[in-house]
Design a protein around this motif. Structure first.
Motif, PDB file in Angstrom:
ATOM      1  N   PRO A 100      65.246 -94.942   3.887  1.00 17.71           N
ATOM      2  CA  PRO A 100      64.850 -94.850   2.660  1.00 17.71           C
ATOM      3  C   PRO A 100      63.769 -96.034   2.401  1.00 17.71           C
ATOM      4  CG  PRO A 100      67.238 -95.427   2.706  1.00 17.71           C
ATOM      5  CD  PRO A 100      66.821 -95.178   4.002  1.00 17.71           C
ATOM      6  N   GLU A 101      63.992 -97.085   2.872  1.00 16.38           N
ATOM      7  CA  GLU A 101      63.203 -98.295   2.606  1.00 16.38           C
ATOM      8  C   GLU A 101      61.857 -98.158   3.359  1.00 16.38           C
ATOM      9  OE1 GLU A 101      65.206 -99.404   6.408  1.00 16.38           O
ATOM     10  OE2 GLU A 101      65.687 -98.201   4.709  1.00 16.38           O
ATOM     11  N   SER A 102      61.599 -97.391   4.390  1.00 17.45           N
ATOM     12  CA  SER A 102      60.216 -97.241   5.063  1.00 17.45           C
ATOM     13  C   SER A 102      59.220 -97.031   4.408  1.00 17.45           C
ATOM     14  CB  SER A 102      60.489 -96.533   6.421  1.00 17.45           C
ATOM     15  OG  SER A 102      60.782 -95.064   5.720  1.00 17.45           O
ATOM     16  N   ASP A 172      69.767 -81.957   7.952  1.00 22.15           N
ATOM     17  CA  ASP A 172      69.696 -82.427   9.359  1.00 22.15           C
ATOM     18  C   ASP A 172      68.518 -83.131   9.419  1.00 22.15           C
ATOM     19  OD1 ASP A 172      70.719 -83.127  11.570  1.00 22.15           O
ATOM     20  OD2 ASP A 172      69.684 -81.369  12.461  1.00 22.15           O
ATOM     21  N   ALA A 173      67.360 -82.885   8.526  1.00 19.45           N
ATOM     22  CA  ALA A 173      66.008 -83.371   8.699  1.00 19.45           C
ATOM     23  C   ALA A 173      65.317 -83.404   7.292  1.00 19.45           C
ATOM     24  CB  ALA A 173      65.187 -82.654   9.623  1.00 19.45           C
ATOM     25  N   ALA A 174      64.708 -84.523   7.200  1.00 14.81           N
ATOM     26  CA  ALA A 174      64.093 -84.800   5.719  1.00 14.81           C
ATOM     27  C   ALA A 174      62.847 -85.840   6.170  1.00 14.81           C
ATOM     28  CB  ALA A 174      65.172 -85.370   4.891  1.00 14.81           C
ATOM     29  N   PRO A 175      61.989 -85.795   4.859  1.00 13.71           N
ATOM     30  CA  PRO A 175      60.754 -86.711   5.133  1.00 13.71           C
ATOM     31  C   PRO A 175      61.313 -88.109   5.129  1.00 13.71           C
ATOM     32  CG  PRO A 175      60.323 -85.037   3.468  1.00 13.71           C
ATOM     33  CD  PRO A 175      61.740 -84.994   3.766  1.00 13.71           C
ATOM     34  N   GLN A 176      60.656 -88.966   5.888  1.00 13.53           N
ATOM     35  CA  GLN A 176      61.368 -90.463   5.875  1.00 13.53           C
ATOM     36  C   GLN A 176      61.128 -91.311   4.738  1.00 13.53           C
ATOM     37  OE1 GLN A 176      63.311 -92.238   7.654  1.00 13.53           O
ATOM     38  NE2 GLN A 176      63.363 -91.586   9.606  1.00 13.53           N
ATOM     39  N   GLY A 177      61.854 -91.974   4.404  1.00 17.25           N
ATOM     40  CA  GLY A 177      61.551 -92.773   3.069  1.00 17.25           C
ATOM     41  C   GLY A 177      62.005 -91.874   1.864  1.00 17.25           C
ATOM     42  N   LEU A 178      61.364 -92.452   0.753  1.00 14.03           N
ATOM     43  CA  LEU A 178      61.806 -91.811  -0.443  1.00 14.03           C
ATOM     44  C   LEU A 178      60.588 -90.817  -1.001  1.00 14.03           C
ATOM     45  CD1 LEU A 178      63.500 -94.498  -2.466  1.00 14.03           C
ATOM     46  CD2 LEU A 178      64.597 -93.014  -1.087  1.00 14.03           C
ATOM     47  N   VAL A 179      61.008 -89.555  -1.727  1.00 13.52           N
ATOM     48  CA  VAL A 179      59.932 -88.961  -2.396  1.00 13.52           C
ATOM     49  C   VAL A 179      60.400 -88.893  -3.791  1.00 13.52           C
ATOM     50  CG1 VAL A 179      58.807 -86.624  -2.341  1.00 13.52           C
ATOM     51  CG2 VAL A 179      59.619 -87.579  -0.306  1.00 13.52           C
ATOM     52  N   LEU A 180      59.434 -89.649  -4.668  1.00  9.98           N
ATOM     53  CA  LEU A 180      59.786 -89.489  -6.239  1.00  9.98           C
ATOM     54  C   LEU A 180      58.611 -88.963  -6.897  1.00  9.98           C
ATOM     55  CD1 LEU A 180      61.220 -92.912  -6.053  1.00  9.98           C
ATOM     56  CD2 LEU A 180      62.430 -91.076  -5.985  1.00  9.98           C
ATOM     57  N   GLY A 181      59.109 -88.356  -8.206  1.00  9.28           N
ATOM     58  CA  GLY A 181      58.343 -88.309  -8.933  1.00  9.28           C
ATOM     59  C   GLY A 181      57.818 -89.631  -9.946  1.00  9.28           C
ATOM     60  N   GLU A 182      56.547 -89.688 -10.583  1.00  8.55           N
ATOM     61  CA  GLU A 182      55.994 -90.933 -10.887  1.00  8.55           C
ATOM     62  C   GLU A 182      56.909 -91.376 -11.937  1.00  8.55           C
ATOM     63  OE1 GLU A 182      51.647 -92.583 -12.646  1.00  8.55           O
ATOM     64  OE2 GLU A 182      52.194 -90.422 -13.050  1.00  8.55           O
ATOM     65  N   SER A 183      57.542 -90.559 -13.084  1.00 12.46           N
ATOM     66  CA  SER A 183      58.410 -91.529 -13.853  1.00 12.46           C
ATOM     67  C   SER A 183      59.579 -91.824 -13.465  1.00 12.46           C
ATOM     68  CB  SER A 183      58.553 -90.166 -14.998  1.00 12.46           C
ATOM     69  OG  SER A 183      59.369 -89.261 -14.711  1.00 12.46           O
ATOM     70  N   ASP A 184      60.211 -91.361 -12.161  1.00 14.56           N
ATOM     71  CA  ASP A 184      61.326 -91.943 -11.676  1.00 14.56           C
ATOM     72  C   ASP A 184      61.037 -93.220 -10.746  1.00 14.56           C
ATOM     73  OD1 ASP A 184      63.647 -90.278 -12.267  1.00 14.56           O
ATOM     74  OD2 ASP A 184      62.895 -88.612 -10.890  1.00 14.56           O
ATOM     75  N   PHE A 185      59.745 -93.195 -10.306  1.00 15.32           N
ATOM     76  CA  PHE A 185      59.570 -94.350  -9.549  1.00 15.32           C
ATOM     77  C   PHE A 185      58.959 -95.585 -10.546  1.00 15.32           C
ATOM     78  CE2 PHE A 185      55.729 -97.113  -8.391  1.00 15.32           C
ATOM     79  CZ  PHE A 185      56.455 -97.733  -7.100  1.00 15.32           C
TER      80      PHE A 185
END
Length: 612
Positions: A100-102, A172-185
Motif C-alpha cells: 500500500p505504501e508503494s 487475489d489480485a489488485a492494483p498496487q498501492g492505494l486507489v483513492l478519491g480526491e476528497s479521501d486523499f
C-alpha cells in the motif's frame, strides 16, 4: 493546504456516516465509521474534512463478492495500522504481495466498481475499477496529470475458510498501492513544504510534499517525524539540479523515532542517526534551518527551537525559529505596498485609506508621467522598478525612490501589433525578466541586476507555444509561464538553471516545463501566492471564470476556491501568505479581506503588483 461516503459499484447509494448507523448496518457490509462529529449524511461529492476519521471494518462471514470489493476499497481510506483490516479482504498470497505504501493513485471521485457480466457465478470473478485519474503520489511527491480515464481490476477467488467448513470470497489480485478519491486523499493527507538550499546561494526553495494528517499507517510516524523523514529523503528529482546536496548520504532520524513533540518551551529535540552525527558547525546550522522552515508548515504548537542530537544523545547544534525565519521566502520581498498603474498611465501606490492613492510614494519617471506605462514590476528591494510602455514596445528600468530623468529603454520589441510586444516584466531576487511575444522573433529576455544588455534565455519544451506572461519565484529557480498555442492557454512551471563557465560567464536556461494546473482548461492571469502556491484566474472545462489557489505540483488546495469576482483581468499576491490578494475587475482595483468578500481599493486602476 467531509469524509467521502459512498457505496462503491453500481447505484452509488448514499451512505449514512455515523457510529450508531454504521454499527446497525454491519451485517449489511458497512465498511467504515467516524470517531467524532455529529450524525450527518455524507455524499461522495462532499469536500474533504480532516476532522472526520474513518475506521475500517473487516468482512462479515459469508460476504458476497460485491461486499468484499466495497469493503476493501473503503478500508483503503482509513488510518488502520499497516492496513491490517484492508488485508483481511485479501488472500494470504496477495497480502504478501500488496504494498500500500508503494504508490497512491488519486481519482476525482472514489473508484467505481463494475461486477462481471456473468454475475457472481463460479469460483473466480473480476471486478473492473474505473474513474478519472488526476494524480499519483510517489515518495510523498504529488504528480498531477491531465485528467484521463483510469482502469484497474480486482480479481476475487473463493477459498476455504480457516475451519475448512466452507468457502469465502477474497481478493487475489489488485492494483498496487492505494486507489483513492480526491476528497479521501485530502482528508488523510496534508501538504507541507520541505526546504532546501538553492545551489551556490544563501536562500532556500520550497519543495511541496504530502504527508499523513495523523500517524502514517506503515511507519507509525506522527506528522513531525514524517516531515523530517521526508526532508532527509532529499528533494524531488525535478528540483535536484538546482539545490545543494542537503545531507550526508544515509543521514536521517535515529532508528525507531516515530514521534517528535516540542517541550513546554517550544524546543524540539531531533535525534539523528550515525550518518548525521558528525555534521557540525555551519552545515549543522543549515540542516537545522531546513528543519525549522519545514516544521513551521505544520499546526501548533510552533517549534521555537530545534536541538539536533547525535545518535548517542549528545548535542550537535541548536537553532532558533527566528534565526531560521531570516531565510524565509517572504523576507525576500518585505513590505505591503500595492503598486498599480493609474488612469493616467502612471505608477502609483494604493493609499492607507479606502479608495485613496498615495501620489508621493513613487518618484522618478514612472511616477511623474515622463513615460506612459502599461505594466510594471517592482524589484524586491523596493528601490527600483521596471515598466513596459503603454504601447508594449519599450521596456524601461528606473528608481522609484529618487527623481531622475527617463533613461533609454533596456529593450524594444519590433512587433507590429501591441498584443505581440512585451509581456509584463517580473523580478527574481536579482534579475529582471520579460517576454517579447513578437511572432517573428519570440524571446525570453533576462537583464542581470536589472540592467542591460539583454540576454536571450532558451526555454526547453515550448513546442511552438508562445509565452504570454511570466512570474519568477522569490528564490529565482522557478518560473511560472502562461503559454498559448492553437487558441488554448496552459500554465507551466519551469526550472531556471544557471551555469557559469571557467571565464565567469553565466548561461541561463528554463528547462523541464511541467503543468501547474492541468485541470484548468484556460488560465488568463497568475501570481505567486506562497512558497509553492499560485493564485490563478481561469476556468475548468464547461465552467465559469474563477480565482483560485493551486499548488505548484498541480494539486488544488482544499480551500482553493475564492469568492466570485466578475471579469478579472489581473491578480497580485506575494510569497507572504498573510498579505491580501489583489485583483482588477469590473469594480476596479479590489482586495480580498480575511473572512470577507472583495472590497474596492481604487475605482480606476490596472495592473496591481507587490514587489517581485
Amino acid at each position: 493546504m467531509g469524509a467521502e461516503g459512498r457505496r462503491y459499484g453500481q447505484g452509488r447509494a448514499t451512505r449514512a456516516v455515523a457510529l450508531l448507523v454504521c454499527a446497525a448496518f454491519v451485517l449489511a457490509g458497512c465498511a467504515s465509521m467516524p470517531d467524532s462529529g455529529d450524525v450527518e449524511q455524507v455524499r461522495a461529492t462532499k469536500g474533504a474534512d480532516s476532522q472526520v476519521r474513518v475506521y475500517a471494518v473487516p468482512p462479515r462471514d459469508g460476504a458476497r463478492p460485491q461486499e468484499i470489493v466495497d469493503g476493501f476499497l473503503e478500508a483503503m481510506t482509513s488510518d488502520d495500522p499497516s492496513y491490517a483490516t484492508a488485508r483481511k479482504y485479501l488472500t494470504k498470497q496477495w497480502t504478501k504481495k500488496w504494498r500500500p505504501e508503494s504508490l497512491t493513485t488519486v481519482l476525482t471521485e472514489a473508484p467505481e466498481s463494475a461486477a462481471p457480466p456473468g454475475g457472481e457465478e463460479g469460483d473466480e470473478l473480476s471486478y473492473a475499477l474505473s474513474g478519472e485519474l488526476i494524480a499519483t503520489v510517489d515518495r510523498h511527491e504529488y504528480k498531477s496529470v491531465v485528467p484521463a480515464q483510469y482502469g484497474g481490476a480486482l480479481r476475487l477467488v473463493r477459498q476455504n475458510t480457516p475451519d475448512g467448513k466452507g468457502k469465502e470470497w477474497r481478493i487475489d489480485a489488485a492494483p498496487q498501492g492505494l486507489v483513492l478519491g480526491e476528497s479521501d486523499f485530502l482528508r488523510n493527507h496534508l501538504s507541507v513544504n520541505k526546504y532546501y538550499w538553492v545551489a551556490g546561494q544563501n536562500t532556500v526553495v520550497a519543495d511541496p510534499v504530502y504527508i499523513r494528517q495523523r500517524q502514517d499507517p506503515m511507519t507509525r510516524m506522527d506528522p513531525v517525524a514524517q516531515a523530517l523523514s521526508a526532508l532527509f529523503e532529499g528533494p524531488a528529482d525535478w528540483l535536484t539540479p538546482v539545490v545543494d546536496a542537503p545531507f550526508p548520504a544515509g543521514a536521517g532520524l535515529r532508528k525507531g523515532t516515530t514521534s517528535l513533540t516540542p517541550d513546554d518551551q517550544g524546543e524540539l529535540r531531533v535525534p539523528l542517526n550515525d550518518k548525521a552525527s558528525n555534521v557540525g558547525g555551519t552545515p549543522c546550522k543549515r540542516m537545522a534551518t531546513q528543519m525549522l522552515l519545514t516544521l513551521r508548515e505544520l499546526a501548533a504548537p510552533r517549534v521555537e527551537q530545534v536541538k539536533l542530537q547525535r545518535a548517542d544523545g549528545s548535542p550537535l547544534c541548536v537553532l532558533t525559529a527566528d534565526q531560521a525565519d531570516a531565510y524565509a521566502l517572504e523576507r525576500v520581498s518585505p513590505g505591503s505596498n500595492v503598486y498599480f498603474v493609474d488612469s493616467d498611465h502612471r505608477m502609483a501606490v494604493v493609499g492607507t485609506k479606502p479608495k485613496t492613492v498615495d501620489e508621493t510614494e513613487v518618484r522618478g519617471p514612472f511616477g511623474d508621467g515622463q513615460v506612459k506605462i502599461g505594466t510594471v514590476a517592482v524589484a524586491r528591494g523596493m528601490h527600483r522598478a521596471a515598466a513596459v510602455s503603454q504601447d508594449g514596445r519599450s521596456l524601461y528600468a528606473a528608481s522609484i525612490v529618487s527623481d531622475e530623468p527617463l533613461a533609454a529603454p533596456l529593450a524594444q520589441s519590433g512587433a507590429p501589433r501591441a498584443a505581440d510586444r512585451f509581456s509584463a516584466p517580473s523580478w527574481d531576487r536579482n534579475d529582471l525578466w520579460v517576454a517579447d511575444r513578437n511572432p517573428a522573433d519570440p524571446r525570453l529576455l533576462r537583464f542581470a541586476g536589472g540592467k542591460g544588455p539583454a540576454q536571450a534565455v532558451d526555454v526547453e519544451g515550448l513546442d511552438g507555444a508562445r509565452i504570454e506572461s511570466l512570474r519568477v519565484s522569490a528564490d529565482g529557480v522557478r518560473m511560472a509561464l502562461l503559454l498559448s498555442k492553437d487558441g488554448k492557454s496552459t500554465l507551466e512551471i519551469g526550472r531556471v538553471e544557471r551555469h557559469t563557465d571557467a571565464e565567469g560567464r553565466t548561461t541561463v536556461s528554463v528547462v523541464e516545463l511541467r503543468a501547474a494546473a492541468p485541470r484548468l482548461e484556460t488560465v488568463t492571469a497568475l501570481s505567486w501566492a506562497g512558497p509553492s502556491r499560485l493564485v490563478v484566474v481561469g476556468k475548468e472545462t464547461g465552467g465559469v471564470q474563477q480565482v483560485r489557489y493551486v499548488q505548484t505540483d498541480g494539486s488544488l488546495t482544499p480551500a482553493g476556491g475564492l469568492p466570485g469576482l466578475n471579469k478579472v483581468s489581473a491578480v497580485a499576491a506575494t510569497e507572504d501568505e498573510e498579505q491580501l490578494l489583489v485583483a482588477v475587475s469590473d469594480d476596479g482595483l479590489v482586495r480580498l479581506m480575511p473572512n470577507a468578500n472583495w472590497q474596492t481599493m481604487v475605482e480606476k486602476g490596472t495592473w496591481p503588483v507587490y514587489p517581485g
